[in-house]
Scaffold this active site. Structure first.
Site, PDB file in Angstrom:
ATOM      1  N   ASP A   1     -15.682   9.185   9.050  1.00  0.00           N
ATOM      2  CA  ASP A   1     -14.581   8.279   8.755  1.00  0.00           C
ATOM      3  C   ASP A   1     -13.297   9.085   8.793  1.00  0.00           C
ATOM      4  OD1 ASP A   1     -14.667   5.235   7.375  1.00  0.00           O
ATOM      5  OD2 ASP A   1     -12.772   6.303   7.154  1.00  0.00           O
TER       6      ASP A   1
ATOM      7  N   ARG B   1       0.794  -1.227   0.000  1.00  0.00           N
ATOM      8  CA  ARG B   1       0.000   0.000   0.000  1.00  0.00           C
ATOM      9  C   ARG B   1       0.827   1.278   0.000  1.00  0.00           C
ATOM     10  NH1 ARG B   1      -5.155  -1.274   4.034  1.00  0.00           N
ATOM     11  NH2 ARG B   1      -5.811  -3.221   3.015  1.00  0.00           N
TER      12      ARG B   1
END
Length: 268
Positions: free
Chosen positions: A157, A47
């Site tokens: 979030d 990632r």
């Protein structure tokens, strides 16, 4: 190094030492509470490799050093966006929504004297949970079993990338097939072209999407009748789980409900 003297960084396969991995794990836990086990090293490699290549950051230790510098908000946001998991479904684990429709909403409607209903969807990802809640409210109201003096769903979030996607209310047909029935698709969505469907305005306008780190303060959020905190606490240590739950308890109105994992808890 190329023939012209230009430095080329190959981070397609990061070489990460134990010390560097520990440094990064400490940073990630302090920044957003996420715990990384040693066997999750592959996530860091996969990632962050591209991000580090684009920014010409030669090592994970250098990345952590840059993350700690003043004015590194954009880099911190990129790293957190890359490392957060955003797996979600429509009406996930259906049981909580059955309780919401059959028990919680009728009870709050009967006791609320048409007061405004406030629900918090924590770690809302790309929006499936808050939109599922909004559909549940719409179905409850249309059933004639009760009503409220307005409804607000605050969806939060830490990942700005998924929040931007959630705010659009647009989803590919393949994503809509993950837990959403054809009947609900036809009732609550409109085709937008190129296999994209968009949620109808009446469901969308009761949702307020906000960036929020669960490790931070909830003081500006107000109080809620219901909090959904599902499939997120698994990423935190026991101590942080307790801290988050204590803060959420303070954010609940008297007699409010917390949906946690597969369960619902009544927190008077």
């Amino acid at each position: 190094m190329t023939g012209g003297g230009v430095k080329v960084l190959d981070t397609s396969k990061l070489k990460i030492t134990d010390q560097e991995f520990t440094l990064f794990c400490d940073y990630l836990e302090n920044a957003c509470g996420i715990l990384l086990a040693r066997h999750k090293l592959y996530l860091v490699e996969s990632r962050l490799g591209r991000l580090m290549k684009e920014r010409e950051i030669p090592s994970l230790a250098t990345l952590v050093e840059q993350l700690k510098r003043p004015g590194s908000r954009a880099l911190n946001e990129q790293v957190i966006n890359a490392m957060t998991t955003n797996e979600t479904l429509w009406f996930r684990d259906i049981h909580p929504y059955t309780i919401l429709n059959n028990q919680v909403l009728p009870e709050l409607a009967a006791a609320g004297s048409r007061q405004r209903l406030r629900i918090w969807s924590a770690a809302c990802s790309t929006g499936q949970e808050p939109y599922s809640i909004s559909m549940s409210i719409e179905e409850f109201k249309q059933s004639g079993k009760g009503s409220f003096g307005g409804e607000e769903i605050v969806a939060t979030d830490i990942c700005t990338r998924v929040l931007q996607q959630a705010k659009t209310g647009d989803y590919e047909r393949l994503a809509l097939g993950r837990g959403l029935s054809q009947e609900r698709l036809n009732r609550f969505f409109s085709p937008k072209g190129d296999d994209i469907w968009t949620i109808k305005p009446e469901l969308k306008r009761r949702i307020n999407f906000r960036e929020l780190n669960l490790l931070g303060s909830y003081s500006t959020m107000g109080q809620f009748d219901i909090i959904f905190c599902r499939n997120v606490l698994i990423y935190f240590s026991t101590e942080l789980k307790l801290e988050i739950l204590r803060k959420m308890h303070k954010s609940l109105k008297k007699g409010g409900y917390l949906f946690w994992g597969h369960q619902s808890l009544y927190l008077a």
